[in-house]
Write an enzyme that holds these catalytic residues in place. Structure first.
Site, mmCIF file in Angstrom:
data_model
loop_
_atom_site.group_PDB
_atom_site.id
_atom_site.type_symbol
_atom_site.label_atom_id
_atom_site.label_comp_id
_atom_site.label_asym_id
_atom_site.label_seq_id
_atom_site.Cartn_x
_atom_site.Cartn_y
_atom_site.Cartn_z
ATOM 1 N N HIS A 613 29.474 -49.777 99.728
ATOM 2 C CA HIS A 613 28.158 -49.874 100.361
ATOM 3 C C HIS A 613 27.169 -48.941 99.665
ATOM 4 C CE1 HIS A 613 30.616 -51.636 103.679
ATOM 5 N NE2 HIS A 613 29.559 -52.429 103.765
ATOM 6 N N HIS A 617 25.654 -53.016 96.040
ATOM 7 C CA HIS A 617 25.843 -53.980 97.137
ATOM 8 C C HIS A 617 24.491 -54.433 97.693
ATOM 9 C CE1 HIS A 617 26.992 -55.854 100.885
ATOM 10 N NE2 HIS A 617 26.353 -54.925 101.580
ATOM 11 N N HIS A 653 19.208 -52.702 103.757
ATOM 12 C CA HIS A 653 20.024 -52.887 104.962
ATOM 13 C C HIS A 653 21.197 -51.913 105.081
ATOM 14 C CE1 HIS A 653 22.817 -55.039 102.303
ATOM 15 N NE2 HIS A 653 23.713 -54.955 103.283
ATOM 16 N N ASP A 654 21.562 -51.206 104.013
ATOM 17 C CA ASP A 654 22.657 -50.227 104.085
ATOM 18 C C ASP A 654 22.223 -48.860 103.576
ATOM 19 O OD1 ASP A 654 24.833 -51.432 105.340
ATOM 20 O OD2 ASP A 654 25.388 -52.545 103.530
ATOM 21 N N ASP A 764 24.726 -60.829 103.118
ATOM 22 C CA ASP A 764 25.473 -59.571 103.161
ATOM 23 C C ASP A 764 26.943 -59.791 102.798
ATOM 24 O OD1 ASP A 764 26.016 -56.901 103.597
ATOM 25 O OD2 ASP A 764 26.253 -57.133 105.759
ATOM 26 N N GLN A 817 42.352 -60.942 103.957
ATOM 27 C CA GLN A 817 41.193 -61.628 103.396
ATOM 28 C C GLN A 817 41.117 -63.065 103.897
ATOM 29 O OE1 GLN A 817 39.011 -59.392 102.394
ATOM 30 N NE2 GLN A 817 38.646 -60.289 100.371
#
EC number: 3.1.4.35
Length: 875
Positions: A613, A617, A653-654, A764, A817
């Site tokens: 993050h 990203h 956003h992060d 995202d 995953q």
């Protein structure tokens, strides 16, 4: 029978889509070549452009800004600070107030609550001028029995319409004179001092036939309780009829000696109220005629009958005076409350107003307010002193240096320690304070005679925050010093409640102002360090001014885009190209220098020690958003403001991600967890986004109107909060249901907001849609960050991490995953493809990666089974 081949028309119809696709590819190639060769493009436009082309170019770039009531420009200062812009949430839940007056009582024609004085100042205190009353009718002195009844009726009428005690009692005495024919009459009223000790004060003295009201009411004589004839009658409540005053040991001849008058016979009677309490004493002196100059039983009866009227008069007048006093007190307290809550910025200013109000209303010589030192309870942090002579002055400073040494702190210290009021009628005679002997014999204006000192407490009543000290109560007419009474104590006790509120509110306001000033300095320092370096900004600006490769050259319109081969500076150039190709720079008048600095500042505020993050990203999320808008054909479904907000949100956003999720923040009791009840990190990311947007040199939204600015911030906040998977899981059912029922409508504002939230989540999570080599590499970064959090949970929180965060469960990554794709991703990309078929590459990439992870999971499971069976054979 052979099947006939396609006709010429059919062949032509099949060739047309292929020709159109080839033509579109040729146009894209030409446009990309022109973007990469800007010098030629500029030269060609200058040489070949027609007037129509130039006009069309201008028309395409005109950005219409709606006119709003607040104004078009200049909002960046007023709206720039998120602390100033966010409205305070009203969390108060007031209970139902106690009804103290009925609704019908409001309909009564009472005087206005708020009035204006002669100077036009709004006040609760009404004009003190009394309404004009009808004059008293003069008494008649007829002696027949029938006329006595008419005189009584006349007296009752006067009593019912007048409240002047002195005038009414004077008239009563004149009526009495017509019956008992005494030479002199006097009226004494019962009073109390500050110690609740009773004494008598003459209201009328030596009323005689022909005397005027002014003559008999000027002389004021004080008599001690239970001393002399009058004092004895007042104390016992019984009448006395004395034939010879000088033969009675209770008689005090001092008055005769002073006036030269010879007292012989005395008729002295108490005046009582309805509770049989003595409120006054009436005295008739020296019977004029009949019975040897002594008062008869009939005189006593007549005197008592008329004194009953005096009792009614005194009772009514006392009730009226008490109501007036209480009304005035309440009005003064209301004015004080208004004054206190009107001024909360300066403690010195509000204390000056409080002191001036106290001096003016209570007629005192000096008022001193001591403020207790919070750090040292045994001392005062500040002292505010005012004297009556200063009321007319406009000085802003209360305590003067040459007066500070003359203020006596001992009384205030005593009151602060005892938390009880202190009332001293004469400080020179008080044995509790030996230091007051220094005032004995001092007759100048600095001398302390009477003193009233009251503690000022906080709202909880258990802590003294100050002391109010009043010195020398003054006679209104003579200016002489007199003691403070019980009424003064009660009024000051109520007064200091408001003082305490005012002091507390002002101190809290000053503390908040200091905290806000510190916060502003901290934000200024933070903004400076959060902003990109000027050298880096100039480097990016110069590169962007020279040439920014086209989107096709940079491949940022491809859903399979990878940033691994790009440098940080190249990612910044790609971001500039996104803003340019989405027409955001032109439509919102962004300066290239500001845009470059903002992009670099956003990059700087991502932590480099976080494995996944981080800036890369955020950049990849923004690239997927750009590809969805361009290649996915979503751009034409959104407004310019929505596109601007989505791109800013994707990049931000992060911001300041710490490499841990919301669950860890809560369990570790991080301070961030105290700020928000949900979506903790997402709220923090938005706050960081606001901080950068409002930092000097980073205000890329300065070209927006106020309404556009508010709308953009709202969309940015909603988009960033939408990246919380907990909110996504909560809201996705509604979106999927609308798609399933074919009821999705982008014209509906709520559905539009829901779609933007789903689009943010899709971008995202877009790493799950990348080509397999890229997906594997990103999965390793995600696992590294998750395992780091798991290690911290073991070490710092002493808990066992989940499989997702557990380094020891690394072999379960493929199966986890697959579970993540099935539970979170697949249905989202399927729904997004229903909205826009051109977003199919996202769904296709997700499906292919699921197959890869499924194969790895099965392989891992086989290896595990084989390993267990081999181990069993060896055993």
């Amino acid at each position: 029978m052979e099947r006939a081949g396609p006709s010429f028309g059919q062949q032509r119809q099949q060739q047309q889509p292929q020709q159109q696709k080839q033509q579109q590819r040729d146009q894209d190639s030409v446009e990309a070549w022109l973007d990469d060769h800007w010098d030629f493009t500029f030269s060609y436009f200058v040489r070949k452009a027609t007037r129509e082309m130039v006009n069309a170019w201008f028309a395409e770039r005109v950005h219409t800004i709606p006119v709003c009531k607040e104004g078009i420009r200049g909002h960046t200062e007023s709206c720039s600070c998120p602390l100033q812009q966010s409205p305070r949430a009203d969390n108060s839940a007031p209970g139902t107030p106690t009804r103290k007056i009925s609704a019908s009582e409001f309909d009564r024609p009472l005087r206005p609550i708020v009035v204006k004085d002669s100077e036009g100042t709004v006040s609760f205190l009404s004009d003190s001028e009394k309404k004009e009353q009808m004059p008293l009718t003069p008494p008649r002195f007829d002696h027949d029995e029938g006329d006595q009844c008419s005189r009584l009726l006349e007296l009752v009428k006067d009593i019912s319409s007048h409240l002047d005690v002195t005038a009414l009692c004077h008239k009563i005495f004149l009526h009495i004179h017509g019956l008992i024919s005494a030479d002199r009459y006097s009226l004494f009223l019962v009073c109390e001092d500050s110690s609740n000790d009773k004494f008598l004060i003459s209201r009328l003295f030596d009323v005689a036939e022909g005397s005027t009201l002014e003559e008999v009411s000027n002389n004021c004589i004080r008599l001690e309780w239970n001393k002399g004839i009058v004092g004895h009658v007042a104390a016992l409540g019984e009448p006395l009829n004395i034939k010879d005053a000088y033969e009675d040991p209770r008689f005090n001849a001092e008055v005769d000696q002073i006036t030269g008058y010879k007292t012989q016979s005395i008729l002295c009677m108490p005046i009582k109220n309805h509770r049989e309490e003595v409120v006054g004493v009436a005295q008739a002196i020296n019977k004029k005629s009949g019975n040897g100059g002594t008062f008869t039983e009939k005189d006593e009866k007549d005197f008592a009958a008329y004194l009953a009227f005096c009792g009614i008069v005194l009772h009514n007048a006392q009730l009226y005076e008490t109501s007036l006093l209480e009304n005035k007190r309440n009005q003064v307290l209301l004015d004080l409350a208004s004054l206190i809550f009107e001024e909360q910025q300066s403690l010195e200013v509000i204390l000056k107003k409080i002191a001036a109000t106290i001096i003016s209303f209570m007629q005192v010589q000096k008022c001193t307010i001591f403020i207790v030192d919070e750090d040292c309870s045994d001392s005062f942090s500040s002292v505010f002193h005012m004297e009556c002579e200063e009321l007319e002055k406009s000085s802003d400073t209360l305590t003067r240096e040459h007066d500070a040494n003359k203020i006596n702190y001992m009384y205030a210290q005593y009151v602060k320690n005892t938390m009880e009021p202190l009332n001293i009628p004469d400080v020179s005679k008080d044995k509790r304070f030996p230091w007051t002997t220094e005032n004995t014999g001092n007759v100048n204006q600095q001398c302390i005679r009477s003193l009233l000192c009251t503690p000022i407490k906080n709202g909880k009543k258990n802590k003294v925050i100050g002391v109010c000290q009043l010195v020398n109560k003054m006679e209104e007419n003579t200016g002489k010093v007199k003691p403070f009474n019980r009424n003064d104590e009660q009024f000051l006790e109520a007064f200091v409640i408001f003082c305490g509120l005012g002091i507390q509110n002002t101190q809290m306001y000053e503390a908040v102002e200091r905290a806000m000033a510190k916060q502003m300095v901290t934000l200024e320092v933070l903004s400076y360090h959060a902003s990109a370096a000027e050298e880096e900004t100039r480097e990016l600006q110069s590169l962007a001014a020279a040439v920014v490769p086209s989107a096709q050259t940079l491949k940022i319109t491809d859903f399979s885009f990878s940033d691994f081969e790009l440098s940080d500076l190249e990612t910044a150039l790609c971001t500039i190209r996104m803003f340019t190709d989405l027409n955001l720079v032109q439509n919102f008048q962004m300066k290239h220098e500001v845009l470059c600095r903002w992009i670099l500042s956003v990059k700087k505020n991502y932590r480099k020690n976080v494995a996944y993050h981080n800036w890369r990203h955020a950049f990849n999320t923004a690239q997927c958003m750009f590809a969805a808008l361009k290649a996915g054909k979503i751009q034409n479904k959104l407004t310019d403001l929505e596109i601007l907000a989505l791109l800013i949100a994707a990049l931000s956003h992060d911001l300041d991600h710490r490499g841990v999720n919301n669950s860890y923040i809560q369990r570790s009791e991080h301070p961030l967890a105290q700020l928000y009840c949900h979506s903790i990190m997402e709220h923090h990311h938005f706050d960081q986004c606001l901080m950068i947007l409002n930092s000097p040199g980073n205000q890329i939204l300065s070209g927006l109107s106020i309404e556009e600015y508010k709308t953009t911030l709202k969309i940015i906040k909603q988009a960033i909060l939408a990246t919380d998977l907990a909110l996504y899981i909560k809201r996705r059912g509604e979106f999927f249901e609308l798609i399933r029922k074919n009821q999705f409508n982008l014209e509906d504002p709520h559905q539009k907001e829901l779609f933007l939230a789903m689009l943010m989540t899709a971008c995202d999570l877009s790493a799950i849609t990348k080509p397999w080599p890229i997906q594997q590499r990103i999965a390793e970064l995600v696992a590294t960050e998750f395992f780091d959090q798991g290690d911290r949970e073991r070490k710092e929180l002493n808990i066992e991490p989940t499989d997702l965060m557990n380094r020891e469960k690394k072999n379960k990554i493929p199966s986890m995953q697959v579970g993540f794709i099935d539970a979170i991703c697949l249905q989202l990309y399927e729904a997004l493809t229903h909205v826009s078929e051109d977003c199919f590459p996202l769904l296709d990439g997700c499906r292919k990666n699921r197959q890869k992870w499924q194969a790895l999971a099965e392989q891992q499971e086989k290896m595990l089974i084989n390993g267990e069976s081999g181990q069993a054979k060896r055993n």
